[in-house]
Design an enzyme around this catalytic site. Structure first.
Site, PDB file in Angstrom:
ATOM      1  N   GLY A  69       7.418   4.262   3.942  1.00  0.00           N
ATOM      2  CA  GLY A  69       7.971   5.514   4.437  1.00  0.00           C
ATOM      3  C   GLY A  69       9.242   5.253   5.209  1.00  0.00           C
ATOM      4  O   GLY A  69       9.884   4.209   5.047  1.00  0.00           O
TER       5      GLY A  69
ATOM      6  N   LEU B 151       0.831  -1.212   0.000  1.00  0.00           N
ATOM      7  CA  LEU B 151       0.000   0.000   0.000  1.00  0.00           C
ATOM      8  C   LEU B 151       0.861   1.256   0.000  1.00  0.00           C
ATOM      9  O   LEU B 151       0.491   2.275  -0.570  1.00  0.00           O
ATOM     10  CB  LEU B 151      -0.921   0.013   1.227  1.00  0.00           C
ATOM     11  CG  LEU B 151      -2.090  -0.979   1.234  1.00  0.00           C
ATOM     12  CD1 LEU B 151      -2.813  -0.905   2.571  1.00  0.00           C
ATOM     13  CD2 LEU B 151      -3.059  -0.686   0.091  1.00  0.00           C
ATOM     14  N   GLY B 152       2.006   1.177   0.660  1.00  0.00           N
ATOM     15  CA  GLY B 152       2.876   2.346   0.713  1.00  0.00           C
ATOM     16  C   GLY B 152       4.088   2.060   1.569  1.00  0.00           C
ATOM     17  O   GLY B 152       4.190   1.006   2.201  1.00  0.00           O
TER      18      GLY B 152
ATOM     19  N   PHE C 243       9.705   4.463   8.258  1.00  0.00           N
ATOM     20  CA  PHE C 243       9.699   3.416   9.275  1.00  0.00           C
ATOM     21  C   PHE C 243       9.462   2.026   8.697  1.00  0.00           C
ATOM     22  O   PHE C 243       9.634   1.036   9.390  1.00  0.00           O
ATOM     23  CB  PHE C 243       8.623   3.693  10.333  1.00  0.00           C
ATOM     24  CG  PHE C 243       8.953   4.858  11.228  1.00  0.00           C
ATOM     25  CD1 PHE C 243      10.215   5.442  11.211  1.00  0.00           C
ATOM     26  CD2 PHE C 243       7.997   5.375  12.079  1.00  0.00           C
ATOM     27  CE1 PHE C 243      10.522   6.508  12.033  1.00  0.00           C
ATOM     28  CE2 PHE C 243       8.299   6.449  12.909  1.00  0.00           C
ATOM     29  CZ  PHE C 243       9.566   7.013  12.890  1.00  0.00           C
ATOM     30  N   GLY C 244       8.999   1.917   7.471  1.00  0.00           N
ATOM     31  CA  GLY C 244       8.744   0.599   6.931  1.00  0.00           C
ATOM     32  C   GLY C 244       7.714   0.602   5.822  1.00  0.00           C
ATOM     33  O   GLY C 244       7.458   1.634   5.201  1.00  0.00           O
TER      34      GLY C 244
ATOM     35  N   LYS D  27       1.596  -3.628   8.957  1.00  0.00           N
ATOM     36  CA  LYS D  27       2.665  -2.630   8.977  1.00  0.00           C
ATOM     37  C   LYS D  27       3.958  -3.340   9.365  1.00  0.00           C
ATOM     38  O   LYS D  27       4.029  -3.984  10.420  1.00  0.00           O
ATOM     39  CB  LYS D  27       2.355  -1.503   9.968  1.00  0.00           C
ATOM     40  CG  LYS D  27       1.259  -0.570   9.510  1.00  0.00           C
ATOM     41  CD  LYS D  27       1.156   0.640  10.427  1.00  0.00           C
ATOM     42  CE  LYS D  27       0.144   1.644   9.900  1.00  0.00           C
ATOM     43  NZ  LYS D  27       0.085   2.857  10.754  1.00  0.00           N
TER      44      LYS D  27
ATOM     45  N   ASP E  22       0.397  14.170  15.513  1.00  0.00           N
ATOM     46  CA  ASP E  22       0.689  14.268  14.079  1.00  0.00           C
ATOM     47  C   ASP E  22      -0.590  14.366  13.248  1.00  0.00           C
ATOM     48  O   ASP E  22      -0.771  13.655  12.259  1.00  0.00           O
ATOM     49  CB  ASP E  22       1.524  13.066  13.623  1.00  0.00           C
ATOM     50  CG  ASP E  22       2.280  13.364  12.322  1.00  0.00           C
ATOM     51  OD1 ASP E  22       2.492  14.549  12.007  1.00  0.00           O
ATOM     52  OD2 ASP E  22       2.645  12.409  11.615  1.00  0.00           O
TER      53      ASP E  22
END
Length: 495
Positions: free
Chosen positions: A42, A39-40, A44-45, A64, A162
């Site tokens: 960044g 899915l994506g 962190f993983g 995740k 955030d």
């Protein structure tokens, strides 16, 4: 298809494969979760769309995978802490319909994994890029909805830290917003003064100055939510909304419309994004109180002497109390409730007209005169209004229309300028003439606040002999007189 989770492989395999045909790694985590696609990713993983094989329905979920790109032992340790913190915070929060539920947190092959509920939809950032900025009423709705989620989060003694358009999803099914990514959420310290964190963290532009210096408060989330609302309202990035010289916020200059109509919303947003912590809202409840600020109304008119002695002139407030679930809707209004519940706004509008004529004993005439409005039973008027308010989530209803009219300075006396502004605000006017045919009404949940119900506006015989529900004469005094009688009745009934 099945996606290999080995970060050095990521081979796509057939659906029924147990092991990756390239690297040989086992494809199912804990013999239960298998990834379908990425899915994506960044800092962190990676995030994978996955399936939970243990449940009969095999529902989708999100995996995740912790895979930090940070360099150095200390940076990786901090990243790992943030990843595990998300799992702890989600567990601490428990279940909320607008926060993804945590399903599992574990380590496999020396890699950390977090499995949570899959929310089908798109982020508000993607929505903004696709559709452009939101209207004032849409931003108000968003703000109120997100504040209720934030109230739940803060009551669990958690600060998100955030909040930004990328971390808010619009769920495809019910169009509700969902708050995601609690990776840097921080527990609220139970001392008089917040303790310093080891490092400041957040998103530049959305995080307030105290957060970037390592201290967080509930008001820090409110600042981020305020900036998020301004970004959605203007379509501009945070850096373009603030003056680097004065440090002030210049968001009004960035409005697509050039001006702000909902000044109450503007005042709330201004206070949310104050740099000084002491000048900012300190709690979600304080923001909601100001958003739902009571509007006072005084009717001063020579031809409404009965209102001058009305006890409701000291001062009436907007009553948007929703029907409680335990309350039973009277049989007379059950069809109206079913139509509203199903989002059939135009049919509900027609049913509102029918049932009001029935209550007033004017089914044969098909419209209400001044006398029947003045004597319309309060309990029936309240029941109709509360059904509209409940199923539109506060967007539509007689009391909403009255509230807007009062906020513009409207009284029982006709004022063309105010009446025109009111017609524009609720979306009843079109063009310079200011008239609108009923068949061109906007019968969707996206109509301007206060737009519905509308059918009663034509409930008298207009000038020229046009009978019934077919034409609105917003440009003149005629419809104002009808509306003013209804508004007076709402005041008398304390609605």
């Amino acid at each position: 298809m099945s996606q290999c989770l080995n970060p050095d492989c990521l081979q796509t395999n057939s659906k029924n494969a147990q092991f990756c045909r390239k690297c040989g790694d086992k494809l199912r985590l804990r013999e239960r979760y298998w990834a379908k696609r990425i899915l994506g990713q960044g800092g962190f993983g990676r995030t994978f769309l996955a399936v939970d094989e243990d449940k009969p329905s095999k529902p989708p979920c999100v995996i995740k995978q912790f895979l930090p790109q940070a360099q150095g032992t200390e940076s990786i340790q901090k990243a790992s802490e943030l990843f595990s913190r998300e799992a702890r915070q989600l567990e601490a929060l428990g279940k909320h319909p607008q926060i993804p539920e945590l399903f599992a947190y574990f380590t496999s092959d020396n890699r950390q994994y977090l499995v949570q509920e899959f929310i089908e939809g798109q982020t508000l950032q993607a929505e903004l890029e696709q559709n452009g900025s939101l209207s004032e009423s849409q931003v108000r709705d968003f703000l109120e909805d997100l504040l209720k989620i934030l109230k739940f989060v803060h009551e669990k003694r958690v600060i998100h830290r955030d909040i930004k358009p990328e971390n808010i999803l619009r769920r495809r099914g019910d169009r509700k917003v969902v708050l995601i990514d609690f990776g840097i959420a921080k527990p609220i310290v139970t001392t008089l003064m917040q303790q310093y964190a080891n490092y400041g963290i957040g998103t530049v532009g959305y995080a307030p100055i105290e957060q970037m210096r390592g201290r967080v408060y509930p008001a820090s989330d409110l600042y981020s939510l305020g900036v998020t609302s301004l970004v959605l309202l203007t379509g501009q990035t945070p850096d373009r909304l603030f003056d680097p010289n004065s440090g002030g916020c210049l968001w009004r200059d960035a409005l697509p419309t050039g001006s702000l109509e909902d000044e109450q919303l503007g005042r709330v947003l201004d206070k949310m994004v104050q740099d000084a912590l002491s000048e900012r809202y300190q709690s979600v409840e304080a923001v909601l109180d100001d958003l739902q600020e009571k509007i006072e109304l005084t009717f001063n008119s020579p031809f409404t002497s009965f209102l001058n002695s009305s006890p409701y002139l000291t001062p009436p407030s907007l009553n948007l109390r929703l029907l409680e679930e335990k309350e039973v809707t009277p049989p007379r209004y059950q069809r109206l409730e079913a139509l509203l519940k199903g989002g059939k706004w135009q049919e509900a509008d027609g049913e509102t007209a029918r049932v009001m004529c029935q209550v007033a004993g004017r089914e044969k005439e098909g419209w209400l005169d001044d006398e029947s409005i003045d004597n319309f039973p309060c309990e029936d008027l309240r029941a109709i209004d509360q059904l509209w308010v409940k199923y539109s989530k506060g967007r539509f209803g007689f009391s909403v229309q009255k509230h807007i009219y009062q906020s513009l300075g409207g009284t029982r006396e006709y004022d063309k300028e105010i009446w025109t502004k009111f017609g524009d605000r609720v979306g009843w006017r079109r063009g310079e003439a200011g008239s609108l045919y009923y068949t061109n009404g906007t019968f969707t949940s996206k109509a301007p606040q206060g737009h519905l119900p509308v059918v009663w506006l034509g409930a008298r015989t207009p000038p020229g002999g046009l009978v019934g529900w077919n034409v609105w004469w917003l440009g003149g005094v005629f419809e104002f007189v009808w509306f003013s009688f209804l508004a007076s009745r709402l005041v008398e009934c304390n609605i």
